[in-house]
Design an enzyme around this catalytic site. Structure first.
Site, PDB file in Angstrom:
ATOM      1  N   LYS A 262       1.043  -1.005  -0.458  1.00 13.03           N
ATOM      2  CA  LYS A 262       0.415   0.391   0.066  1.00 13.03           C
ATOM      3  C   LYS A 262       0.809   1.214  -0.029  1.00 13.03           C
ATOM      4  O   LYS A 262       1.363   1.525   1.019  1.00 13.03           O
ATOM      5  CB  LYS A 262      -1.191   0.137   0.914  1.00 13.03           C
ATOM      6  CG  LYS A 262      -2.141   0.583   1.898  1.00 13.03           C
ATOM      7  CD  LYS A 262      -2.762   1.770   2.827  1.00 13.03           C
ATOM      8  CE  LYS A 262      -1.789   2.650   3.148  1.00 13.03           C
ATOM      9  NZ  LYS A 262      -1.404   4.048   2.678  1.00 13.03           N
TER      10      LYS A 262
ATOM     11  N   GLU B  97      10.551   0.587  10.207  1.00 16.07           N
ATOM     12  CA  GLU B  97      11.692   1.954   9.581  1.00 16.07           C
ATOM     13  C   GLU B  97      10.937   3.128  10.361  1.00 16.07           C
ATOM     14  O   GLU B  97      10.227   3.749   9.715  1.00 16.07           O
ATOM     15  CB  GLU B  97      12.548   1.706   8.091  1.00 16.07           C
ATOM     16  CG  GLU B  97      12.720   0.568   8.043  1.00 16.07           C
ATOM     17  CD  GLU B  97      14.143  -0.051   8.333  1.00 16.07           C
ATOM     18  OE1 GLU B  97      14.732   1.449   9.417  1.00 16.07           O
ATOM     19  OE2 GLU B  97      14.965  -0.705   8.012  1.00 16.07           O
TER      20      GLU B  97
ATOM     21  N   THR C  80       2.962   5.826  14.374  1.00 19.17           N
ATOM     22  CA  THR C  80       2.093   4.933  13.568  1.00 19.17           C
ATOM     23  C   THR C  80       2.625   3.268  13.691  1.00 19.17           C
ATOM     24  O   THR C  80       2.155   1.992  13.979  1.00 19.17           O
ATOM     25  CB  THR C  80       2.061   5.142  11.618  1.00 19.17           C
ATOM     26  OG1 THR C  80       1.534   6.352  11.532  1.00 19.17           O
ATOM     27  CG2 THR C  80       1.753   4.088  11.188  1.00 19.17           C
ATOM     28  N   GLY C  81       4.791   3.691  13.849  1.00 20.74           N
ATOM     29  CA  GLY C  81       4.793   1.999  14.259  1.00 20.74           C
ATOM     30  C   GLY C  81       4.323   1.458  14.924  1.00 20.74           C
ATOM     31  O   GLY C  81       3.903  -0.018  15.530  1.00 20.74           O
TER      32      GLY C  81
ATOM     33  N   GLY D 212       7.211   4.678   8.013  1.00 21.40           N
ATOM     34  CA  GLY D 212       6.673   6.050   7.833  1.00 21.40           C
ATOM     35  C   GLY D 212       7.017   6.685   9.882  1.00 21.40           C
ATOM     36  O   GLY D 212       7.806   5.964   9.846  1.00 21.40           O
ATOM     37  N   SER D 213       5.970   7.117  10.501  1.00 22.45           N
ATOM     38  CA  SER D 213       6.704   7.446  11.826  1.00 22.45           C
ATOM     39  C   SER D 213       6.439   6.809  12.795  1.00 22.45           C
ATOM     40  O   SER D 213       5.630   5.684  12.513  1.00 22.45           O
ATOM     41  CB  SER D 213       5.504   8.347  11.936  1.00 22.45           C
ATOM     42  OG  SER D 213       4.263   7.605  11.628  1.00 22.45           O
TER      43      SER D 213
ATOM     44  N   CYS E 202      14.212  10.416   6.401  1.00 25.95           N
ATOM     45  CA  CYS E 202      14.440   9.169   7.857  1.00 25.95           C
ATOM     46  C   CYS E 202      15.808  10.181   8.475  1.00 25.95           C
ATOM     47  O   CYS E 202      15.520  10.659   9.285  1.00 25.95           O
ATOM     48  CB  CYS E 202      14.113   8.370   8.025  1.00 25.95           C
ATOM     49  SG  CYS E 202      15.558   7.568   6.801  1.00 25.95           S
TER      50      CYS E 202
ATOM     51  N   GLU F 119      11.257  15.334  15.638  1.00 25.00           N
ATOM     52  CA  GLU F 119      11.549  15.393  14.387  1.00 25.00           C
ATOM     53  C   GLU F 119      11.719  16.338  13.171  1.00 25.00           C
ATOM     54  O   GLU F 119       9.913  16.840  13.439  1.00 25.00           O
ATOM     55  CB  GLU F 119      11.453  14.472  13.996  1.00 25.00           C
ATOM     56  CG  GLU F 119      11.824  13.284  12.409  1.00 25.00           C
ATOM     57  CD  GLU F 119      11.069  11.727  11.507  1.00 25.00           C
ATOM     58  OE1 GLU F 119      10.228  11.567  11.804  1.00 25.00           O
ATOM     59  OE2 GLU F 119      11.758  11.935  11.236  1.00 25.00           O
TER      60      GLU F 119
HETATM   61  P1  NAD Z   1       3.043   7.371   8.584  1.00 24.14           P
HETATM   62  O1  NAD Z   1       3.266   6.691   9.246  1.00 24.14           O
HETATM   63  O2  NAD Z   1       1.912   8.562   8.576  1.00 24.14           O
HETATM   64  O3  NAD Z   1       2.556   7.284   6.958  1.00 24.14           O
HETATM   65  C1  NAD Z   1       2.835   5.828   6.863  1.00 24.14           C
HETATM   66  C2  NAD Z   1       2.201   4.598   5.865  1.00 24.14           C
HETATM   67  O4  NAD Z   1       1.141   4.616   6.409  1.00 24.14           O
HETATM   68  C3  NAD Z   1       1.249   5.727   5.209  1.00 24.14           C
HETATM   69  O5  NAD Z   1       0.934   4.854   3.778  1.00 24.14           O
HETATM   70  C4  NAD Z   1       0.088   5.973   5.964  1.00 24.14           C
HETATM   71  O6  NAD Z   1      -1.278   5.758   5.120  1.00 24.14           O
HETATM   72  C5  NAD Z   1      -0.074   4.955   6.826  1.00 24.14           C
HETATM   73  N1  NAD Z   1      -0.739   4.367   7.841  1.00 24.14           N
HETATM   74  C6  NAD Z   1      -1.272   5.623   8.624  1.00 24.14           C
HETATM   75  N2  NAD Z   1      -1.689   4.946   9.822  1.00 24.14           N
HETATM   76  C7  NAD Z   1      -1.577   3.612   9.328  1.00 24.14           C
HETATM   77  C8  NAD Z   1      -2.066   3.177  10.680  1.00 24.14           C
HETATM   78  N3  NAD Z   1      -2.774   3.173  12.161  1.00 24.14           N
HETATM   79  N4  NAD Z   1      -1.837   1.790  10.536  1.00 24.14           N
HETATM   80  C9  NAD Z   1      -0.904   1.077   9.132  1.00 24.14           C
HETATM   81  N5  NAD Z   1      -0.915   1.896   8.085  1.00 24.14           N
HETATM   82  C10 NAD Z   1      -1.546   3.310   8.526  1.00 24.14           C
HETATM   83  O7  NAD Z   1       4.264   8.435   8.086  1.00 24.14           O
HETATM   84  P2  NAD Z   1       4.501   9.585   7.067  1.00 24.14           P
HETATM   85  O8  NAD Z   1       3.905  10.969   7.614  1.00 24.14           O
HETATM   86  O9  NAD Z   1       3.989   9.286   5.742  1.00 24.14           O
HETATM   87  O10 NAD Z   1       6.316   9.299   7.008  1.00 24.14           O
HETATM   88  C11 NAD Z   1       6.929  10.520   7.874  1.00 24.14           C
HETATM   89  C12 NAD Z   1       7.500   9.264   8.242  1.00 24.14           C
HETATM   90  O11 NAD Z   1       8.052   8.394   8.577  1.00 24.14           O
HETATM   91  C13 NAD Z   1       9.021   9.825   9.293  1.00 24.14           C
HETATM   92  O12 NAD Z   1       8.877   9.647  10.474  1.00 24.14           O
HETATM   93  C14 NAD Z   1      10.445   9.676   8.346  1.00 24.14           C
HETATM   94  O13 NAD Z   1      11.629   9.492   9.706  1.00 24.14           O
HETATM   95  C15 NAD Z   1       9.360   8.341   8.503  1.00 24.14           C
HETATM   96  N6  NAD Z   1      10.487   7.695   8.003  1.00 24.14           N
HETATM   97  C16 NAD Z   1      11.397   6.343   7.542  1.00 24.14           C
HETATM   98  C17 NAD Z   1      12.336   6.127   7.186  1.00 24.14           C
HETATM   99  C18 NAD Z   1      13.107   5.049   7.512  1.00 24.14           C
HETATM  100  O14 NAD Z   1      13.856   4.087   6.626  1.00 24.14           O
HETATM  101  N7  NAD Z   1      12.936   4.964   9.066  1.00 24.14           N
HETATM  102  C19 NAD Z   1      11.975   6.482   6.023  1.00 24.14           C
HETATM  103  C20 NAD Z   1      10.990   7.135   5.415  1.00 24.14           C
HETATM  104  C21 NAD Z   1      10.410   8.195   6.593  1.00 24.14           C
END
Ligand code: NAD
Length: 474
Positions: free
Chosen positions: A169, A242, A224-225, A220-221, A276, A374
């Site tokens: 997704k 990640e 959410t992780g 992602g964030s 990130c 961040e």
């Molecule tokens: P996000 O967590 O808001 O969203 C990431 C993904 O998760 C999207 O596809 C979103 O639709 C989905 N999502 C949202 N809520 C969810 C839930 N409850 N359960 C499952 N999936 C859900 O993150 P973002 O705002 O898209 O990205 C920015 C963040 O990602 C920053 O914190 C950044 O540091 C991090 N990031 C980390 C890495 C890494 O490799 N460590 C790389 C890139 C970005």
């Protein structure tokens, strides 16, 4: 009406009755529509992935490698279209979009060469015991909006190399390049092995909770992780996370000010700071602080902020309104607290597009929000330090532990500092270099598990130990 980009489910390009608009952050114009998938489409994709797993997991690994390499070639063959589409949906300047798309095929080709060898645990007169790796099954991949296609393919390639199948997704903010990639690989990858479905954030928890998905790989964030970890605990799904970072860059007094100024700038401002592993806090030794901060500020003056499709743009818009508002809030907080700005700080809310000017803060306190949180935007705090021990303690004073960098001519001293940083990656005299052969993962709240290299590939497998008793009486 802009183009509708279909999903890839079970080898077919499919749409849904309702669709979502995708906006260009440079001008807020709608540039495409994507399917709004829910439980029905997810079930269909997971069922297809489950069916495909039966044969794909038994397909010789060299055949799986060949499929990945053909997918990479499809990216190269459509390079121009893909990087322009990426700039349009994500905002990054063309040159940086070219770098991401080029990185996608390079990453896939490199990962396709990895091999998980069997290991012998015991080979004695009485027993032969070996460990092999077996694919976990159906993988759910969830990716963010900052490097949409790179994050997608760096999950797809090792997943399917290991013998797993995947339902991926993209972020609802940046699904277009990934769905276009789905169209391009439709006739390359067997039906059901790779499924790409778009939808709102709400589709994410459905993936985490799906009973027929065996593993989640998420970027992602951190917020959410944590939800994913909680959701995955219900049936003990395997997870790789990640997450966010607040990476410190440490500049020692012997660094060459002019050379380092430009590199430090781009370590923070590439992709408008939405990386990130961007340098999010820069600590400069007090002996060179004034000279280096002035050099960075001078360099910044010549970098153009604007539409990434325009020639000469170095820093594009923030990718979406929510993130734009968050970055503006951090700038406002810095102003309200009277912190000193070396560059920028005045966001012009008129006009279209989510533009934040290049903003550099002069030695804000350690507990300032812009230092402690961040920012994920084009705002960089520069801070002064006086001793190695002090700066190591300040760099480690974070719940995050993703990456960091040390800048010095004395690499021995740099390595000594690196070994004391609580992060998964540390660079000496470079930044943002991620190798497909080195494990990448965060310490503390920056992640769980790793991507890339053998360690990353293993995350898509279970270990299985088979022991043969040689002298058994049967
Ligand atoms: P996000 O967590 O808001 O969203 C990431 C993904 O998760 C999207 O596809 C979103 O639709 C989905 N999502 C949202 N809520 C969810 C839930 N409850 N359960 C499952 N999936 C859900 O993150 P973002 O705002 O898209 O990205 C920015 C963040 O990602 C920053 O914190 C950044 O540091 C991090 N990031 C980390 C890495 C890494 O490799 N460590 C790389 C890139 C970005």
């Amino acid at each position: 009406m802009s183009k509708l980009y279909p999903n890839l489910i079970d080898g077919e390009l499919v749409t849904t009755a309702t669709s979502l608009d995708v906006v260009n952050p440079a001008n807020e114009q709608v540039i495409g529509q994507v399917p709004a998938c829910g439980a029905a489409e997810l079930d269909r994709a997971v069922a297809a992935a489950r069916r495909a797993f039966k044969t794909w997991s038994k397909t010789p690994v060299d055949d799986r490698r060949a499929v990945i390499q053909k997918m990479a070639a499809a990216i190269d063959a459509n390079f121009d279209e893909l990087f322009r589409l990426l700039t349009a949906e994500q905002g990054k300047p063309h040159q940086q979009a070219q770098f991401e798309i080029g990185g996608c095929s390079a990453m896939m080709n490199a990962q396709s060469t990895l091999t998980l060898e069997e290991t012998i645990n015991e080979d004695s007169d009485t027993r032969l015991s070996r460990t092999r790796r077996v694919p976990v099954g159906v993988v759910g991949g969830i990716v963010p909006w900052n490097f949409p296609l790179l994050m997608a393919v760096q999950k797809i390639a090792p997943a399917i190399l290991s013998g797993c199948t995947i339902v991926l997704k993209p972020s609802p903010f940046t699904p277009l390049t990934t769905l276009r990639f789905g169209e391009l690989i439709k006739d390359i990858v067997p039906a059901g092995v790779v499924n790409i479905i778009s939808g709102e954030d709400a589709l994410g928890p459905m993936i985490t909770a799906h009973p027929d998905i065996d593993k989640i790989t998420f970027t992602g964030s951190t917020a959410t992780g944590k939800k994913i970890m909680e959701g995955a605990s219900k049936d003990l799904k395997r997870i790789t996370l990640e997450l966010g970072g607040n990476d410190a860059s440490i500049v020692l007094p012997d660094a060459d000010v002019q050379k380092v100024a430009e590199q430090l700038f781009w370590s923070s401002f590439t992709n408008a700071g939405q990386i990130c592993v961007a340098a999010k806090r820069i600590y400069i030794h007090e002996d060179i602080y004034d000279e280096l901060s002035a050099a960075i500020a001078e360099y910044a003056k010549n970098v153009k902020v604007g539409d990434g499709s325009e020639q000469g743009t170095g820093v594009g818009p923030i990718q979406n309104k929510k993130q734009f508002d968050r970055v503006c809030e951090l700038i406002k907080d810095a102003k309200d607290n009277g912190y000193k700005f070396l560059v920028g700080g005045d966001v012009d809310p008129s006009g279209s597009g989510y533009y934040v000017p290049i903003t550099i803060l002069d030695n804000p306190p350690e507990d300032a929000r812009i230092v402690a949180e961040e920012q994920f935007g084009p705002v960089m705090p520069l801070m002064k330090f006086s001793s190695d021990d002090e700066v190591i303690a300040r760099a480690n004073n974070s719940d995050y532990g993703l990456a960091g960098a040390v800048w010095t001519k004395d690499t021995e001293r740099g390595v000594k500092i690196a070994e004391q940083l609580e992060t998964g990656t540390v660079w000496i005299n470079e930044f943002l270099h991620l190798s497909p052969f080195a494990p990448f993962g965060g310490h503390k709240q920056s992640g769980f598990g790793a991507e890339y290299g053998i360690e990353g590939l293993k995350e898509f497998t279970y270990s299985q130990v088979i022991t043969v008793k040689k002298d058994a009486l049967v």
